[in-house]
Write an enzyme that holds these catalytic residues in place. Structure first.
Site, PDB file in Angstrom:
ATOM      1  N   GLY A   1       0.831  -1.196   0.000  1.00 43.15           N
ATOM      2  CA  GLY A   1       0.000   0.000   0.000  1.00 43.15           C
ATOM      3  C   GLY A   1       0.860   1.238   0.000  1.00 43.15           C
ATOM      4  O   GLY A   1       2.093   1.173   0.108  1.00 43.15           O
ATOM      5  N   GLU A   2       0.196   2.386  -0.107  1.00 39.94           N
ATOM      6  CA  GLU A   2       0.907   3.647  -0.126  1.00 39.94           C
ATOM      7  C   GLU A   2       0.045   4.711   0.518  1.00 39.94           C
ATOM      8  O   GLU A   2      -1.158   4.788   0.266  1.00 39.94           O
ATOM      9  CB  GLU A   2       1.253   4.047  -1.559  1.00 39.94           C
ATOM     10  CG  GLU A   2       2.107   5.295  -1.664  1.00 39.94           C
ATOM     11  CD  GLU A   2       2.586   5.537  -3.088  1.00 39.94           C
ATOM     12  OE1 GLU A   2       3.331   6.507  -3.299  1.00 39.94           O
ATOM     13  OE2 GLU A   2       2.217   4.745  -3.978  1.00 39.94           O
ATOM     14  N   GLY A   3       0.644   5.528   1.390  1.00 44.24           N
ATOM     15  CA  GLY A   3      -0.092   6.582   2.073  1.00 44.24           C
ATOM     16  C   GLY A   3       0.725   7.849   2.152  1.00 44.24           C
ATOM     17  O   GLY A   3       1.692   8.042   1.404  1.00 44.24           O
TER      18      GLY A   3
ATOM     19  N   PHE B   1       2.747   8.748   4.385  1.00 44.66           N
ATOM     20  CA  PHE B   1       4.109   8.496   4.850  1.00 44.66           C
ATOM     21  C   PHE B   1       5.001   8.058   3.696  1.00 44.66           C
ATOM     22  O   PHE B   1       6.131   8.512   3.541  1.00 44.66           O
ATOM     23  CB  PHE B   1       4.081   7.416   5.938  1.00 44.66           C
ATOM     24  CG  PHE B   1       5.409   7.164   6.594  1.00 44.66           C
ATOM     25  CD1 PHE B   1       5.688   7.690   7.850  1.00 44.66           C
ATOM     26  CD2 PHE B   1       6.381   6.391   5.981  1.00 44.66           C
ATOM     27  CE1 PHE B   1       6.911   7.461   8.460  1.00 44.66           C
ATOM     28  CE2 PHE B   1       7.603   6.155   6.579  1.00 44.66           C
ATOM     29  CZ  PHE B   1       7.864   6.692   7.824  1.00 44.66           C
ATOM     30  N   GLY B   2       4.512   7.143   2.907  1.00 42.90           N
ATOM     31  CA  GLY B   2       5.303   6.584   1.821  1.00 42.90           C
ATOM     32  C   GLY B   2       4.762   5.234   1.410  1.00 42.90           C
ATOM     33  O   GLY B   2       3.579   4.947   1.590  1.00 42.90           O
ATOM     34  N   VAL B   3       5.635   4.394   0.869  1.00 39.02           N
ATOM     35  CA  VAL B   3       5.236   3.089   0.358  1.00 39.02           C
ATOM     36  C   VAL B   3       5.511   2.010   1.405  1.00 39.02           C
ATOM     37  O   VAL B   3       6.518   2.056   2.112  1.00 39.02           O
ATOM     38  CB  VAL B   3       6.003   2.757  -0.940  1.00 39.02           C
ATOM     39  CG1 VAL B   3       5.592   1.400  -1.489  1.00 39.02           C
ATOM     40  CG2 VAL B   3       5.751   3.834  -1.992  1.00 39.02           C
TER      41      VAL B   3
ATOM     42  N   ASP C   1      -5.464   9.832  15.224  1.00 36.31           N
ATOM     43  CA  ASP C   1      -5.791   9.546  13.823  1.00 36.31           C
ATOM     44  C   ASP C   1      -6.446   8.171  13.703  1.00 36.31           C
ATOM     45  O   ASP C   1      -6.054   7.338  12.895  1.00 36.31           O
ATOM     46  CB  ASP C   1      -4.538   9.624  12.956  1.00 36.31           C
ATOM     47  CG  ASP C   1      -4.864   9.799  11.472  1.00 36.31           C
ATOM     48  OD1 ASP C   1      -5.993  10.235  11.161  1.00 36.31           O
ATOM     49  OD2 ASP C   1      -3.993   9.514  10.635  1.00 36.31           O
TER      50      ASP C   1
END
Length: 430
Positions: free
Chosen positions: A80-82, A84-86, A203
């Site tokens: 996944g990717e968000g 923050f990063g990968v 969060d």
């Protein structure tokens, strides 16, 4: 993934910048060690972290080792990717580090061009390096070499709650599994709030709740976590950060953060589990974009509630249990923070509902099919006439509610009273 927001423009941190002690939890141990979070010794910046011996049971990896563990960060291993990063799926074994027991891991690499920087990365290392609880994702290690910032977590085989709850095809989460996930997540938050100085997660959302192979739920991504108020303090003042649809209204308006801000976020997720809709969904009619504003006024109305419960759950739940879960979500989503329960109370309630709900289903008492009157319930003649009357009412409308704040006249203004969740609770329509 949710849409993150901040009241300030985000800046990248460098190795000499200080950051507030914020963080994340970790580990799977049957008996949580509360003392581990009583006196945190958090590194204030990356330079400080590099000079420290690190945390017990947390490995420090080199970038070459991380490259080996992910087969040189192969695209097909991306989980996944968000913001923050990968995140990559990887394996740490004897070929990565001599003598290391083969372990499946999830490796998150900080995107240096993203909106999250050293501050959030350091936050996760600080808290995950110290916290241990079955419902917090375990931090196995990290890499802080040159400009590289990586975190190595235990691998959660079933992915995020978001992926399963909102999937369009295939199997859906059952009622019992949803309630178990809610209980697991509540235990994780209760543990954080129960520290000598409470830790506010800040969060809480479906994409941050990860599931292992047996669908046990654990909280992840503690980059925005914050130490809560101490002594005579009533709140912590901080910049507003979080995800639209999940952040408590008083926090968004004032920047005043308390543990009950997390309770609101939990209420949103509980509502998503109950109804099967996203907290924010612009694909729906405009009045239904915000799940809380649309659904909360309907939660303590029996007939309206049954019309909005996720139809994929038909026949799986007890009417009484569904009403109690709805009322718990209603209380967690109170506009007044003092009207929300403590997470320790939420845990107690969900544990009771889980055992009583299973008993009711096994005995056949109270099982319902959507849009029909619940079986085995005592209905007064007046109520029965009301239910049989064709009033043309739509399930998604709340004509008597105030859409501005989603609060009804019956909403309590004092501290949460667990007696409100009596088995005989029924909110009659006027």
């Amino acid at each position: 993934m949710g849409i993150c927001f901040s009241s300030e423009k985000k800046q990248h941190s460098n190795c000499n910048q200080t950051s507030p002690p914020v963080g994340h939890g970790s580990a799977a141990c049957p008996t949580p060690d509360k003392s581990a979070i009583n006196t945190p010794l958090a590194s204030k910046n990356v330079k400080d972290l590099r000079q420290s011996p690190g945390y017990i049971n947390v490995s420090i990896f080199t970038y070459d080792e991380m490259s080996l563990a992910t087969k040189r960060f192969r695209p097909e291993l991306i989980l996944g990717e968000g913001g923050f990063g990968v995140v990559y799926k990887g394996v740490v074994d004897d070929t990565v580090r001599t003598g290391y027991k083969t372990t499946q891991v999830a490796i998150k690499e900080l995107n240096r061009e993203g909106y999250q920087g050293d501050r959030e990365w350091l936050a996760e290392v600080n808290y995950l390096g110290q916290l241990s609880h079955p419902n917090l994702v375990k931090l196995i290690g990290y890499c802080c070499e040159d400009e590289h910032r990586l975190l190595v977590y235990e691998y959660m085989a079933s992915g995020s709650l978001e992926k399963h709850l909102f999937r369009r095809v295939g199997c859906t989460l059952t009622w019992s599994r949803r309630m178990k996930i809610a209980l697991d997540a509540a235990k994780g938050l209760a543990f954080l709030h129960g520290a000598e100085r409470p830790i506010i997660y800040r969060d809480f959302k479906t994409s941050n709740i990860l599931l292992d192979g047996d669908f046990n739920a654990k909280l992840s991504d503690f980059g925005l976590a914050k130490e809560g108020p101490m002594g005579d303090q009533t709140h912590v003042s901080t910049r507003v950060m979080g995800t639209y649809g999940y952040a408590a209204p008083e926090y968004v308006m004032t920047g005043h953060l308390t543990a009950r801000s997390d309770v609101y976020g939990f209420g949103v997720v509980l509502l998503e589990l109950l109804i099967g809709r996203r907290a924010m969904d612009k694909s729906r009619p405009s009045r239904e974009h915000n799940l809380v504003e649309w659904a909360r006024p309907l939660l303590n109305h029996n007939k309206k509630l049954l019309r909005i419960v996720d139809p994929r759950l038909e026949g799986q739940y007890s009417f009484k249990t569904a009403m109690k879960v709805a009322q718990l979500a209603y209380q967690c989503l109170s506009q007044n923070p003092k009207g929300r329960p403590l997470m320790s109370q939420v845990v107690d309630i969900l544990e009771t509902l889980q055992s009583s709900g299973n008993h009711e289903l096994q005995s056949g008492d109270g099982a319902v099919t959507l849009y029909e009157a619940p079986k085995g319930t005592i209905v007064s003649p007046a109520k029965k006439r009301s239910q049989n009357r064709r009033d043309g009412e739509r399930g998604g409308e709340a004509h008597r509610s105030n859409p501005g704040n989603g609060r009804s006249k019956s909403e309590p203004m004092n501290d949460f009273d667990r007696n409100n969740l009596s088995p005989n609770f029924v909110s009659h329509e006027k």
